[in-house]
Design a protein around this motif. Sequence first.
Motif, PDB file in Angstrom:
ATOM      1  N   ILE A 159      10.252 -12.422   6.206  1.00 27.77           N
ATOM      2  CA  ILE A 159       9.398 -11.868   7.265  1.00 27.77           C
ATOM      3  C   ILE A 159       9.084 -10.406   6.944  1.00 27.77           C
ATOM      4  N   HIS A 160      10.090  -9.691   6.507  1.00 26.04           N
ATOM      5  CA  HIS A 160       9.898  -8.281   6.128  1.00 26.04           C
ATOM      6  C   HIS A 160       8.792  -8.160   5.080  1.00 26.04           C
ATOM      7  N   GLU A 161       8.887  -8.960   4.059  1.00 20.27           N
ATOM      8  CA  GLU A 161       7.907  -8.900   2.982  1.00 20.27           C
ATOM      9  C   GLU A 161       6.504  -9.195   3.481  1.00 20.27           C
ATOM     10  N   LEU A 162       6.394 -10.220   4.312  1.00 25.03           N
ATOM     11  CA  LEU A 162       5.065 -10.619   4.788  1.00 25.03           C
ATOM     12  C   LEU A 162       4.472  -9.556   5.704  1.00 25.03           C
ATOM     13  N   LEU A 163       5.315  -8.972   6.546  1.00 26.89           N
ATOM     14  CA  LEU A 163       4.812  -7.921   7.434  1.00 26.89           C
ATOM     15  C   LEU A 163       4.407  -6.699   6.614  1.00 26.89           C
ATOM     16  N   GLY A 221       0.842  -1.190   0.000  1.00 28.54           N
ATOM     17  CA  GLY A 221       0.000   0.000   0.000  1.00 28.54           C
ATOM     18  C   GLY A 221       0.878   1.240   0.000  1.00 28.54           C
ATOM     19  N   ASP A 222       0.252   2.371   0.213  1.00 30.47           N
ATOM     20  CA  ASP A 222       1.004   3.627   0.267  1.00 30.47           C
ATOM     21  C   ASP A 222       1.444   3.891   1.701  1.00 30.47           C
ATOM     22  N   GLY A 223       2.338   4.797   1.832  1.00 30.96           N
ATOM     23  CA  GLY A 223       2.764   5.232   3.154  1.00 30.96           C
ATOM     24  C   GLY A 223       3.714   4.255   3.781  1.00 30.96           C
ATOM     25  N   SER A 224       3.938   4.456   5.091  1.00 32.22           N
ATOM     26  CA  SER A 224       4.952   3.622   5.731  1.00 32.22           C
ATOM     27  C   SER A 224       4.391   2.242   6.027  1.00 32.22           C
ATOM     28  N   ALA A 225       5.265   1.252   5.920  1.00 35.86           N
ATOM     29  CA  ALA A 225       4.844  -0.131   6.145  1.00 35.86           C
ATOM     30  C   ALA A 225       4.348  -0.298   7.569  1.00 35.86           C
ATOM     31  N   MET A 226       4.976   0.392   8.506  1.00 39.25           N
ATOM     32  CA  MET A 226       4.600   0.277   9.918  1.00 39.25           C
ATOM     33  C   MET A 226       3.177   0.800  10.123  1.00 39.25           C
ATOM     34  N   ASP A 227       2.857   1.919   9.485  1.00 45.27           N
ATOM     35  CA  ASP A 227       1.504   2.469   9.618  1.00 45.27           C
ATOM     36  C   ASP A 227       0.472   1.499   9.066  1.00 45.27           C
ATOM     37  N   ARG A 228       0.795   0.945   7.940  1.00 42.48           N
ATOM     38  CA  ARG A 228      -0.178   0.022   7.336  1.00 42.48           C
ATOM     39  C   ARG A 228      -0.393  -1.187   8.228  1.00 42.48           C
ATOM     40  N   LEU A 229       0.707  -1.627   8.850  1.00 45.20           N
ATOM     41  CA  LEU A 229       0.579  -2.786   9.726  1.00 45.20           C
ATOM     42  C   LEU A 229      -0.303  -2.436  10.930  1.00 45.20           C
ATOM     43  N   LEU A 271      10.593  -4.680   9.954  1.00 42.31           N
ATOM     44  CA  LEU A 271      10.219  -3.740   8.900  1.00 42.31           C
ATOM     45  C   LEU A 271      11.357  -2.766   8.602  1.00 42.31           C
ATOM     46  N   GLY A 272      12.403  -2.853   9.405  1.00 46.34           N
ATOM     47  CA  GLY A 272      13.556  -1.981   9.171  1.00 46.34           C
ATOM     48  C   GLY A 272      14.123  -2.180   7.770  1.00 46.34           C
ATOM     49  N   ASP A 273      14.747  -1.136   7.268  1.00 39.24           N
ATOM     50  CA  ASP A 273      15.251  -1.182   5.892  1.00 39.24           C
ATOM     51  C   ASP A 273      16.312  -2.253   5.684  1.00 39.24           C
TER      52      ASP A 273
END
Lengths: 286, 309, 937
Positions: free
Chosen positions: C238-242, A232-240, C328-330
């Motif tokens: 794991i990164h991808e799935l999260l 999705g858009d935005g940060s991955a953490m926000d989406r999670l 989720l870290g880069d």
Amino acid sequence: MTTLPDTTRPGQKKLGLVIDLDTCVGCQACATSCKEWNTQGYSAPLNDWDARGADHSGSWLNRIHGYEVKEKGQAQSRIVNFPRSCLHCETPACVTVCPTGASYKRAEDGIVLVNPDMCIGCKLCSWACPYGAREYDEVQGVMKKCTLCVDRIYNENFLPEDRIPACVRACPTGARHFGDLGDPASAVSQLVAARGGFALLPEMDYKPVNRYLPPRPRRDATTLAPEALPRGDGSAMDRLFQWADGLLAGHAGTAPAARKVSRVAAIKRRVKSAVAAVKSKSRGKK
Amino acid sequence: MHPAYSVILFTTASGAGYGLLALLGLAGAQHGQASSTAFGITAMVLALGLISVGLLSSTFHLGRPERAWRAFSQWRSSWLSREGVAAVLTFLPALAFGVVWSGLYEAPQFIAPLGIITAVMCAITVFCTAQIYASLKTIRAWHQSLTAPVYLVFALATGAALLAALAAVFGRFQPFQVWLGLAALAAVLVLKALYWRAIDAAPRSHTMEAATGLGRIGQVSQWEVPHTAINFVQKEMGYVVARRHAARLRLMVLALLLAAMLLLLVSLKAPLLALVAAALAFTATMVERWLFFAEAQHVSTLFYGAKTA
Amino acid sequence: MSAEPHVTRSPKSWDEIKTTTCYMCACRCGIKVYLKDGRVSYIEGNRDHPVNKGVICGKGSSGIKQHYSPARLAKPLLRVGERGKGAFKEIEWDEALTLATSWLSEVRRTDPKRLAFFTGRDQSQGLTGWWATQFGTPNYAAHGGFCSVNMAAAGLYTFGGAFWEFGEPDWKHTKYFMLFGVAEDHGSNPIKMGLGKLKERGAKFVSVNPIRTGYSAIADEWVGIRPGTDGLFVGALIHELLAAQKIDGEYLTRFTNAPWLVVEKPGTAEHGLLARDRDGNTLVWDAATRAPASALSPTATPALMGRFTLKDGRRVATSFTLLAERFLGDDWKPEAVADRCGVPAASIKRIAAELARVAFDEAITLDVPWTDHLGRRHDKMVGRPVSMHGMRGISAHSNGFHTCRMIHILQILLGTIDVPGGYRYKAPYPKPIPPGIKPTGKPGQVKPNTALPGPPLGFVTAPEDLLIDEHGAPQRLDKAFSWDAPMSAHGLMHMVITNAGLRDPYGIDVLFMYMANMSWNSAMNVPDTLKYLTAKDEKTGDYVIPRIIYADSYQSEMVYYADLVLPDTTYLERWDCISLLDRPISEPDGPADSIRQPVVEPDRDVRPFQTVLLDLGARLGLNGMVKEDGSPRYPGGYADYIVNHERTPGVGPLAGFRGADGKAEGKGAPNPDQLKRYIEHGCHWFHELPEHMKYYKHVNRDYLDWAVGFGFLGKADPIIFQLYSEPFQKFRLAAEGHGSIVPPTEHRARIRDHFDPLPFWYAPFEGEMVKAEDFPLHAVTQRPMAMYHSWGSQNDWLRQILGRNWLYMARETAAAKGIADGDWVTVTSHHGQIRAQARLMDGVEPGTVWTWNAIGKRSGAWALDADAPEAKQGFLLNHLISELLPERGGGYRYSNSDPVTGQAAWYDLKVRIERAADQSGEADPQFPTLTGIGRTA
Ligand SMILES: Nc1nc2c(c(=O)[nH]1)N[C@H]1C(S)=C(S)[C@@H](COP(=O)(O)OP(=O)(O)OC[C@H]3O[C@@H](n4cnc5c(=O)[nH]c(N)nc54)[C@H](O)[C@@H]3O)O[C@H]1N2
Ligand SMILES: Nc1nc2c(c(=O)[nH]1)N[C@H]1C(S)=C(S)[C@@H](COP(=O)(O)OP(=O)(O)OC[C@H]3O[C@@H](n4cnc5c(=O)[nH]c(N)nc54)[C@H](O)[C@@H]3O)O[C@H]1N2
Ligand code: SF4
Ligand code: SF4
Ligand code: SF4
Ligand code: SF4
Ligand code: SF4
Ligand SMILES: [Mo]
């Protein structure tokens, strides 16, 4: 005797093996159980010589090769394990060259056998076999070969499910199949038809009965289209976070929608700074 | 193919024996009784002796020599069986011929028919031997139209050289024998050269890809042998002679043959040199036979890493 | 033309068939042994047996040659000359046992820990561990420490199970199977049968392995990873799935500690610990009440993510939040790891997408209602048909524990543990996380003539559990459960001889070993191991290791270094039990155990080791091994023990046919007819669980209750997966100086760095400590399918298949060094050099070279001719592997092991390869030919 029986009659039984090269892991179980059965069975004994020494060897009726196959148009090779034993050919010169009649092909079921009481050990049959399937027993001075476990497959001392060759009985992956390849309706014939089973060196015109099932095409980068999970858009953490909130809504309606929205906002606000902090921390770690 | 010395000795000795025997038969048919009984008996003993030594040595190659008699039974399908039958059958006219030709028993009217029958049987036996090899589809180098002719001319040439040598010893030397020997050796030279050209040129049509059926996926190479301990098939069929070594040995065969011819020619002046010529021809045949095996590649080697066969 | 000869269609080439259990490897399949004229004539798989269902492997069907091996020992041996020189005399059993008893009783009377009792490929740990406990020495372990403790511990500290004996893929339902670092014979027949099933159903099989042989050969996809980097690959998945929210939130919330709250108070002794209520219950944030609630509350709606403030003002975050933040870290992006692990980013993304598709879009359901631990009824069993399995390619690295844990976390995120199509536990697993047994052997627990208060091995959860003295010094010889390797649940067998030889941390009096070839293929650094085994004290002139007792069946390399050799039987000559108290053979569908029965009588003067051990125990007067009157408790030997021993009331070595009537299962009084009943049942017992208990066992009310009744669990508490591992944080806090037990300064950084409560990746130690330019290549071993460690070479059949090994390498790698197929090469590590013959292939990651394990033999051993190819062309990589890491600052050398578990890091080896100047000859090093026993006597 060494003239071949007429096996062209319709309905002629052609017993043989079907070996699945897609499944064989090369474990040698079929080779050693073959040795084990036959050293006390029809081919008894299957000798070994210089067994503890440097020039040790022995007679075996089934051996497992390992090949690397460079796939067409691909950088990667793959390994194919390849069990090899007598193919119980329909027109085998190994039988016709035999001067004594020790080698013969059974009219009843097509099994090619050596009569160990008649063999003089001239080795000519082994020269005539394109598949390297005959092995000379140095101790006994006679030729040995796969018997298709003729002393098992009809053996009434076994339960019906055990009336199969020792190698088939042993195979842990189920890569070996035994049956009547003369009968198009048999399970083995159908398997061959379904999987494109092939004969070895058909151009030699020995007409092998045994069939090999080819390795299936690989399902990896070389055959599959690129695929990736949607983002999705935005940060991955926000989406999670949003997704985790969505889960709560699913929980037996415990969280009223209105409260949920405000909570989402609150959580979001609270974590944003934390996320930023943790991110910078986790970057320091490998 | 593994060059087994018993088989090399067998084919060389019996070939020479049959060659000599056939020539004696033809000579008898042409000229009647042998010029002396001693010569007749010696020649016959030499011919039949070589044949017997050859046959005996071939049984050393058997795992169960005591059962060798069984080999006569499958003449309908097996060239080996046919060879055995022919070899044994040849003894009958040959012995009869020997008796009348050497004058042990006076029956001149039988000499010609028996001589011709013997010669034909010799040719048949050698042909059967050759066919054992020539009939094997599994070995490209043997499955050849030239295999049988080469066997036949080798038998004739070694037989002729022997005849010349024998005649020299008994003082019955005749230029005709030399010309015959020379012609046969020349034929050997030509046919063998043609044979080598043929096997070098013959397409190696069987491949590892075809043998394993894995060509449908790609190019095949061996990664592990089934057993690290060398097995019968590898030893028997997997014998390889280095190309350079083979080339040298081929030259050696040709040189030996040429030397034999030269000496035979010189023996016109010094007849006893025919003995040396015969020995050279015999040696040439042994080396040729060794190569015949060592250069022959068996299809089954494709399963053990050979790329083509 | 004559007629075809008559062929007997139904020959009966045997007189009798007996069932028993195979021991050509540790898989323990059921076999049927054919006997003819009193001799073993044929061995086949037993169709009724739960493990192998009739099939047999290449080793199993060569059992005859093992049983009749010329290398069998025939009589007790006593060393008469210098150690290692093969000077022995044959003695009677009575003398042997009297001697052993005198040595052992002296140790026990003075200081029991000066006995080191270690066992190798042994399957009697139920007995041997108990014996060590009764003897009173903490210096006991089996081979797990050098084998796969990383795998076992990572599982037990994460989800109460592990791979192999603890669980397996749901072969029947799985649609996507990932195999990490398994060569070709681990879990031998079961995995092969499983792969066959996958093939039949067209399920996808992905193998992650630098080498493409064996199982990998038939994989649909081969991921040719660089050794030691799986953590990067899995972390990126794991990164991808999260990032795509393709994880099983429901499963995580209900069955894992993902929603549990972790205190965030950096710098304090509380930081990173789980928040708990007054009763000690861990907490979740109830989204409904917007307040903390007990994690066990059936009514709470736990928030999976978020940071909250407790009433007392403490800030908390759910453990899932911490996990997500990490991964989720880069640095976990596929692009960021691809170069290091050698797997293209596109492949990582595709595999992640495939995992998600199969787990979620292709989920399956079984119409089987069940009830969870909170009493919630579910009318279906949801299955996520993705399964994984891993073994030594992961665990035999110094970063193996965390990598293995990461794989489990991937499984858990996808919701695949003990669900249809996923991984399935085998009884007695699942166990509490970690199992509640603590190691014993603390100062004060080891006393003369006294048993230990508990078993020597166990699971450490906090610094208090360590076996160290007040200075932090190790109490065990192998330094297990010390700051060197706090969670070394299986000990460190690979350090025993070195540490005893160096008297670090102390010297010992008797080394007692069983079924472990420690002077050869199971030793790291063979040359020095031989030195330690024969070293003498300069002052006393006595050996530094004064006495060595060894029990083996065969003429292995180790036998030559013993002072007293106790010859064991072959596996076809003895009673054995494959017990649920040990390493069981259970199936996911239910518990199973089995026995071995003597199918033939020994024809030599040998005795079953277990019987001998019980005899020694009785002679030493050990608890439980003697009756009140001092007479032996098990005069009938091991068979007597199997039937009559009770670990706790009603629980004995065998779970089947218990009770007076033989009808009780699990618990029940000893049954004198038990062995007879086993034999009648093909020498095995299997209890099939009802359908509703076959999955979700960790939280399955009915299963948990049943397991308590059966004696598998103490309490019917749910087993909640620990994504975030609090015990690790406790160690980290100690390293930061919190608490009363803190590591000595020099250990602190290492503990702090490696005791991360969430899994992470770090480069394996050896590679980090040597220069990459000097040792650019990884060197690993694989087990060949037809050889079991060192035993296989004595087998006339198997040695024809694999009588020597080569060093395999990629064609391009060889070309760069001018090496052709068949060339002799030198292989050099930071520790040593060997000479070997090269073989080229395609199917290997170009930065890796490899060879078959344990094929190289020492000349003279195993009743082989001195010039056997095993000795002259065969070689071991072990000579190149150091058991100690290069020195760190301060001069201390840690063992070459995982810092968490002490798992031997066999596969961290880095080497350089050169074409040898001299192209003739033999493999190097060559040791003097062993003489004195058997053929070279
Ligand atoms: N026939 C036979 N079977 C056996 C045994 C035997 O000796 N013979 N031994 C038994 C024992 S004791 C054990 S412990 C098991 C072990 O069985 P496995 O776990 O299969 O262990 P290995 O055979 O050592 O193979 C290790 C594999 O890991 C790969 N590898 C190495 N490093 C890495 C890495 O960093 N990442 C990945 N993904 N792969 C890597 C290697 O290429 C190799 O394929 O087998 C058991 N089964
Ligand atoms: N380079 C390298 N080295 C390795 C490994 C590796 O992957 N690479 N793997 C390691 C691993 S995981 C393991 S588990 C170890 C295995 O190492 P070990 O446990 O030492 O295994 P084996 O070599 O099989 O030695 C076991 C001994 O048991 C004996 N034995 C066999 N049957 C019986 C019996 O019935 N009774 C008795 N009393 N003795 C018997 C054998 O004769 C042999 O001497 O090797 C380790 N070594
Ligand atoms: S037993 Fe089966 S899997 Fe093993 S080598 Fe033979 S065919 Fe292959
Ligand atoms: S495979 Fe060989 S031995 Fe078997 S029948 Fe065919 S030719 Fe004869
Ligand atoms: S070796 Fe035996 S079976 Fe083979 S051709 Fe000769 S006689 Fe016949
Ligand atoms: S059918 Fe029997 S004889 Fe033939 S390979 Fe199989 S086990 Fe051996
Ligand atoms: S896998 Fe093979 S060797 Fe191991 S126990 Fe089973 S049959 Fe025996
Ligand atoms: Mo192991």
